[in-house]
Design a protein around this motif. Structure first.
Motif, PDB file in Angstrom:
ATOM      1  N   HIS A 145       0.843  -1.196   0.000  1.00 42.93           N
ATOM      2  CA  HIS A 145       0.000   0.000   0.000  1.00 42.93           C
ATOM      3  C   HIS A 145       0.876   1.243   0.000  1.00 42.93           C
ATOM      4  CE1 HIS A 145      -2.693  -2.997   2.148  1.00 42.93           C
ATOM      5  NE2 HIS A 145      -3.395  -2.657   1.089  1.00 42.93           N
ATOM      6  N   THR A 146       0.413   2.244  -0.715  1.00 43.91           N
ATOM      7  CA  THR A 146       1.023   3.569  -0.645  1.00 43.91           C
ATOM      8  C   THR A 146       0.195   4.441   0.280  1.00 43.91           C
ATOM      9  OG1 THR A 146      -0.277   4.335  -2.531  1.00 43.91           O
ATOM     10  CG2 THR A 146       1.900   3.408  -3.013  1.00 43.91           C
ATOM     11  N   ASP A 147       0.732   5.582   0.657  1.00 43.49           N
ATOM     12  CA  ASP A 147      -0.075   6.550   1.403  1.00 43.49           C
ATOM     13  C   ASP A 147      -1.153   7.100   0.480  1.00 43.49           C
ATOM     14  OD1 ASP A 147       1.276   6.696   3.977  1.00 43.49           O
ATOM     15  OD2 ASP A 147       2.978   7.497   2.856  1.00 43.49           O
ATOM     16  N   PHE A 148      -2.384   7.141   0.983  1.00 46.13           N
ATOM     17  CA  PHE A 148      -3.491   7.670   0.173  1.00 46.13           C
ATOM     18  C   PHE A 148      -4.575   8.212   1.099  1.00 46.13           C
ATOM     19  CE2 PHE A 148      -7.689   7.164  -1.829  1.00 46.13           C
ATOM     20  CZ  PHE A 148      -7.509   7.960  -2.959  1.00 46.13           C
ATOM     21  N   ASP A 149      -5.019   9.453   0.828  1.00 48.74           N
ATOM     22  CA  ASP A 149      -6.048  10.102   1.640  1.00 48.74           C
ATOM     23  C   ASP A 149      -7.226  10.480   0.735  1.00 48.74           C
ATOM     24  OD1 ASP A 149      -7.636  11.579   3.297  1.00 48.74           O
ATOM     25  OD2 ASP A 149      -6.173  13.165   3.686  1.00 48.74           O
ATOM     26  N   PRO A 150      -8.364   9.786   0.841  1.00 46.92           N
ATOM     27  CA  PRO A 150      -9.504  10.059  -0.052  1.00 46.92           C
ATOM     28  C   PRO A 150     -10.138  11.428   0.170  1.00 46.92           C
ATOM     29  CG  PRO A 150     -10.156   8.536   1.672  1.00 46.92           C
ATOM     30  CD  PRO A 150      -8.668   8.717   1.810  1.00 46.92           C
ATOM     31  N   SER A 151      -9.806  12.075   1.302  1.00 49.78           N
ATOM     32  CA  SER A 151     -10.353  13.413   1.546  1.00 49.78           C
ATOM     33  C   SER A 151      -9.455  14.501   0.949  1.00 49.78           C
ATOM     34  CB  SER A 151     -10.523  13.647   3.052  1.00 49.78           C
ATOM     35  OG  SER A 151      -9.263  13.654   3.700  1.00 49.78           O
ATOM     36  N   ASN A 152      -8.317  14.086   0.390  1.00 49.04           N
ATOM     37  CA  ASN A 152      -7.378  15.022  -0.224  1.00 49.04           C
ATOM     38  C   ASN A 152      -7.692  15.141  -1.721  1.00 49.04           C
ATOM     39  OD1 ASN A 152      -5.119  16.231  -1.495  1.00 49.04           O
ATOM     40  ND2 ASN A 152      -3.761  15.553   0.176  1.00 49.04           N
ATOM     41  N   PRO A 153      -8.200  16.281  -2.198  1.00 49.98           N
ATOM     42  CA  PRO A 153      -8.561  16.434  -3.617  1.00 49.98           C
ATOM     43  C   PRO A 153      -7.389  16.180  -4.566  1.00 49.98           C
ATOM     44  CG  PRO A 153      -9.406  18.269  -2.319  1.00 49.98           C
ATOM     45  CD  PRO A 153      -8.488  17.508  -1.429  1.00 49.98           C
ATOM     46  N   TYR A 154      -6.185  16.522  -4.100  1.00 49.65           N
ATOM     47  CA  TYR A 154      -4.998  16.322  -4.939  1.00 49.65           C
ATOM     48  C   TYR A 154      -4.766  14.821  -5.171  1.00 49.65           C
ATOM     49  CZ  TYR A 154      -0.131  16.634  -6.527  1.00 49.65           C
ATOM     50  OH  TYR A 154       1.031  16.525  -7.245  1.00 49.65           O
ATOM     51  N   GLU A 159      -4.811  10.127  -8.767  1.00 45.22           N
ATOM     52  CA  GLU A 159      -5.003   8.681  -8.945  1.00 45.22           C
ATOM     53  C   GLU A 159      -5.696   8.351 -10.265  1.00 45.22           C
ATOM     54  OE1 GLU A 159      -7.563   6.401  -6.514  1.00 45.22           O
ATOM     55  OE2 GLU A 159      -9.218   7.814  -6.561  1.00 45.22           O
ATOM     56  N   LYS A 160      -6.372   9.348 -10.862  1.00 42.12           N
ATOM     57  CA  LYS A 160      -7.061   9.122 -12.138  1.00 42.12           C
ATOM     58  C   LYS A 160      -6.119   9.226 -13.330  1.00 42.12           C
ATOM     59  CE  LYS A 160     -11.397  11.002 -10.331  1.00 42.12           C
ATOM     60  NZ  LYS A 160     -12.362  12.132 -10.402  1.00 42.12           N
ATOM     61  N   GLU A 161      -4.936   9.806 -13.108  1.00 38.79           N
ATOM     62  CA  GLU A 161      -4.003  10.003 -14.217  1.00 38.79           C
ATOM     63  C   GLU A 161      -3.375   8.680 -14.640  1.00 38.79           C
ATOM     64  OE1 GLU A 161      -1.238  13.076 -13.207  1.00 38.79           O
ATOM     65  OE2 GLU A 161      -2.824  14.597 -12.924  1.00 38.79           O
ATOM     66  N   LYS A 162      -3.093   8.571 -15.919  1.00 36.43           N
ATOM     67  CA  LYS A 162      -2.645   7.329 -16.527  1.00 36.43           C
ATOM     68  C   LYS A 162      -1.374   6.788 -15.876  1.00 36.43           C
ATOM     69  CE  LYS A 162      -1.804   5.223 -21.025  1.00 36.43           C
ATOM     70  NZ  LYS A 162      -1.711   5.454 -22.488  1.00 36.43           N
ATOM     71  N   GLU A 163      -0.449   7.681 -15.528  1.00 33.55           N
ATOM     72  CA  GLU A 163       0.835   7.209 -14.995  1.00 33.55           C
ATOM     73  C   GLU A 163       0.697   6.536 -13.634  1.00 33.55           C
ATOM     74  OE1 GLU A 163       3.783  10.076 -13.744  1.00 33.55           O
ATOM     75  OE2 GLU A 163       2.272  11.685 -13.678  1.00 33.55           O
ATOM     76  N   PHE A 164      -0.449   6.762 -12.959  1.00 34.25           N
ATOM     77  CA  PHE A 164      -0.646   6.154 -11.647  1.00 34.25           C
ATOM     78  C   PHE A 164      -1.686   5.025 -11.662  1.00 34.25           C
ATOM     79  CE2 PHE A 164       0.803  10.529 -10.508  1.00 34.25           C
ATOM     80  CZ  PHE A 164       2.042  10.140  -9.990  1.00 34.25           C
ATOM     81  N   LYS A 165      -2.053   4.588 -12.845  1.00 37.04           N
ATOM     82  CA  LYS A 165      -3.001   3.477 -12.951  1.00 37.04           C
ATOM     83  C   LYS A 165      -2.270   2.160 -12.725  1.00 37.04           C
ATOM     84  CE  LYS A 165      -6.968   5.400 -13.904  1.00 37.04           C
ATOM     85  NZ  LYS A 165      -8.103   5.241 -12.990  1.00 37.04           N
TER      86      LYS A 165
END
Length: 779
Positions: A631-640, A645-651
């Motif tokens: 797992h990576t760090d990820f905060d669903p309340s963070n708009p950034y 996460e939707k960008e192709k390089e992070f799929k």
């Protein structure tokens, strides 16, 4: 501690002989069916064996389900047993529509509805998403399931599916099925279907017990060859009168007629009515009032007019019962609400009806003939059972014996394997109700804020609409946008229903106040009014996505292993049952579950996933790392974070099915240690493989080509320390053609793969709960 002592501690009274006998039979027989008259203490009789076993460390059941046909019964039973059992460190939970308290069945005692438990068995859990619906079924194995009031179930739907469940889960489940109103032949038929034993508590036994305590429940039953109206209610009214009729429409009509007549006559009598078409808050208020006015010590004067909702679940006692004619088994439930404490002789008046609906016409006629011939009579538990035997003789058992349980099994198997919700109407019940809002401009409502609604039969609404002018002017149906996230928002388009015959195509509609109304006194009715449905939520309760904290592959695998084994004591019974079948020790079964936990995220070691995870940590978090991450760090309340996460390089690439394929050689190697028949060994491998493949989605099928990192075998070996000391062979790389081939490597719920399917449920539950807990504890 002996069972008699426990009875006394929990209930305050010594057990009846039949209760002790039943408790002993429940211990001896995995499948047990019992009939005993109303008010004879069946609830505690069925609960106490589980409590006794838990407190004496007897391998009886890992958990208990108390299953009922109706939500009102769930509430009543939970309120009875929860305060007492929780003092003994047993967690009691409630799971039903409107109270989604325990969707994964994690309590020690789960009080729930037949719909909830059967939906879980079918792999279509009502309390969870479809993707998570392989978590709850594992709770059924190793459990003790009490099914109360089973006479209320449809024999060809929910009862047939329950019988299938008992047979398919055998020997991993216990059951006690109970009712007050079933013939001995019916009990014999059911116990035969589930390969169990039955017990009939005779009316004579109950009357003898009541006599010894000076509490003989005796009611004078009188047949009246005219329909109920306000005049006859007032004529028979004493002080606490309960009127039970067969339809909501009749409840409301009698209430209006009676209140008007009382008003004109100048009497001072309180009248309330009760049925299922009240808003929850108003219904709760009415039920509390009724229970207070019709309790044992009450001196209040009241007339309660209700339908079938009072037959079971409400602890009330009226002096006088006035009832519509109905089938004998329903009538006995109604009679049970009259002078139920044996202090006085109750008065019961049964009146003729003009329409047999909603009941079977032949049963209604047979009950009427019986009453005309036998009444007036003084009815005790003896006469109650005689009436049921006479009226219902040969009917239920004939229907049960006429069912094709092989076809039921076929449909259950197909549903479990494919997850098709359309089967619910054939396997649980065909819900013939439509949800109705009352609003002149429904487009002004935000449906996500849960406006007040009512549930009524399609046929009731359609018949009403046929009798008004231009009904299409007053009925709206919703049309949802394609975007699922907006499904319950103001973006919904409302259209007029042009042809009322199309009403069956809609799950809910909005009716104009010009044709529908509601009041706290009589509930929802199809008549002109001023009521408008309001939104019940001030803010939208959106489901939050999970947050994640950085965690290496090995850290996560070791943590999930630990979480799985820390819950071993919740699965003692089912683990010992598997161990017996596999001819191994219980610890090895636990090790198989632990192995699945260790390997479940192997797909995170796919080259693309490793690179994307490291890039995310570096670019988004500012943490340059060369570690292999689960797992990576990820905060669903963070708009950034949400944007990036939707960008192709992070799929990331899919990892569940691919990881299962990658570790298949390890699963095969471990299973060889059991030295089992080839077919059984194959089912074990397939169960572990399917668990890993479906650890994010209960019906995952698709598999893509993949390539693991070169270090994958070495990393996985670290995650298996102390569990698996052999080499770690892997399917490190799979191309498109092989991926398609592995897609067909699937487990299904067929009888010939039953062991594998039940192991899959067992492993899935343990893995997915541990996986969830692992991240929750880090946040």
């Amino acid at each position: 501690m002996v069972i008699e002592t426990l009875f006394k501690e929990l209930t305050g009274y010594n057990p009846y002989p039949f209760q002790l006998q039943a408790s002993q039979e429940i211990f001896k027989n995995e499948k047990f069916v019992i009939t005993a008259p109303t008010g004879s203490g069946k609830t505690w009789m069925s609960v106490i064996p589980f409590v006794y076993a838990k407190e004496n460390n007897i391998l009886f059941a890992d958990r208990m389900f108390y299953v009922l046909p109706q939500r009102t019964l769930v509430t009543a039973v939970a309120n009875t047993i929860k305060p007492i059992l929780e003092k003994r460190n047993l967690k009691v939970t409630v799971q039903m529509g409107g109270q989604n308290e325990d969707p994964y069945f994690e309590g020690d005692v789960i009080v729930t509805t037949i719909d909830q438990i059967l939906a879980a068995y079918l792999g279509l859990s009502y309390g969870t998403s479809k993707n998570a619906s392989n978590i709850a079924p594992g709770a059924l194995m190793g459990s003790y399931i009490v099914l109360d009031e089973f006479h209320l179930l449809e024999a060809d739907k929910s009862l047939a599916t329950y019988v299938d469940m008992m047979n398919f889960l055998s020997p991993f489940v216990r059951t006690c099925m109970m009712t007050a109103t079933a013939t001995e032949k019916y009990l014999d038929a059911i116990s035969s279907k589930i390969k169990g034993k039955y017990q009939v508590v005779s009316g004579q036994d109950i009357v003898q017990l009541q006599t010894s305590m000076n509490e003989v429940r005796k009611r004078e039953v009188i047949w009246c060859d005219i329909p109920i109206d306000a005049e006859v209610i007032l004529k028979q009214h004493k002080d606490r009168t309960l009127v039970v009729v067969n339809t909501v429409k009749k409840v409301q009509a009698l209430y209006n007629e009676l209140t008007e007549k009382i008003k004109r006559s100048g009497f001072d009598i309180e009248v309330v009515c009760l049925h299922a078409r009240f808003l929850k808050e108003d219904r709760d208020t009415l039920e509390l009032k009724i229970k207070d006015c019709l309790k044992r010590s009450s001196k209040k004067e009241i007339i309660v007019i209700a339908n079938q909702v009072v037959e079971v679940g409400l602890d009330i006692s009226a002096s006088v019962l006035i009832s519509d004619l109905c089938p004998a088994n329903a009538l006995i439930q109604r009679i049970g609400r009259c002078e139920r404490y044996g202090e006085f002789i109750g008065k019961v008046f049964v009146y003729a009806i003009n329409n047999h609906l909603p009941y079977d016409e032949d049963l209604v006629n047979r009950t009427g003939d019986y009453l005309k011939e036998q009444t007036p009579l003084f009815m005790t538990a003896i006469e109650e059972l005689e009436m049921v035997e006479t009226v219902h003789a040969n009917r239920e058992e004939k229907l049960l014996n006429s069912l094709s349980f092989s076809k039921v099994r076929e449909l259950v198997e197909k549903t479990q394997s494919e997850g098709n919700r359309s089967s619910i109407k054939n396997l649980i019940r065909d819900i013939d109700n439509i949800q109705v809002l009352i609003h002149p401009k429904p487009w002004e409502l935000d449906l996500y804020k849960k406006p007040e609604y009512f549930s009524i039969p399609y046929s009731t609404l359609l018949n009403y609409l046929r009798n008004i002018e231009q009904p299409s002017k007053y009925v709206f149906y919703p049309e949802f946008p394609n975007d699922y996230q907006s499904k319950y928002s103001k973006e919904v388009h409302w259209n007029l229903v042009e042809d009322i015959k199309n009403i069956y195509n809609y799950l809910f509609v909005a009716l104009s106040p010009k044709i529908a109304s509601y009041s706290k006194e009589i509930g929802f009715s199809l008549d002109k009014g001023e009521f408008i449905s309001k939104e019940t939520l001030s803010e939208i309760e959106k489901r939050q996505r999970f947050s994640y904290k950085k965690e290496t592959y090995v850290e996560h695998a070791l943590d999930v292993r630990k979480k799985i084994r820390s819950s071993d004591d919740k699965y003692n019974v089912v683990t010992s049952q598997f161990a017996q079948i596999l001819n191994c020790n219980s610890n090895f079964v636990g090790e198989l579950a632990e192995l699945v936990g260790a390997l479940h995220d192997a797909g995170k070691l796919i080259e693309k996933n490793v690179l994307v995870s490291q890039k995310w940590q570096k670019k988004i978090i500012g943490d340059e790392t060369k570690e292999y991450l689960a797992h990576t760090d990820f905060d669903p309340s963070n708009p950034y974070h949400l944007q990036k996460e939707k960008e192709k390089e992070f799929k990331r690439a899919h990892h569940a099915a691919e990881g299962a394929c990658a570790v298949l050689p390890i699963l095969e190697l471990q299973t060889k240690n059991l030295q089992l028949e080839k077919e059984i060994a194959g089912q074990i491998i397939l169960s572990m493989y399917s668990t890993i493949k479906r650890h994010h989605g209960a019906y995952t099928k698709k598999m893509e080509e993949y390539c693991l990192i070169e270090d994958a075998s070495k990393v996985i070996r670290k995650s298996l320390q102390g569990l698996f000391e052999n080499e770690t062979p892997l399917n490190r790389e799979v191309g498109p053609s092989k991926a398609m081939l592995y897609e067909k490597f699937v487990l299904n719920a067929a009888e010939k793969q039953k062991l594998g399917w039940l192991l899959y449920w067992f492993f899935s539950r343990r893995l997915r709960l541990a996986d969830q807990l692992s991240q929750q504890e880090k946040l």
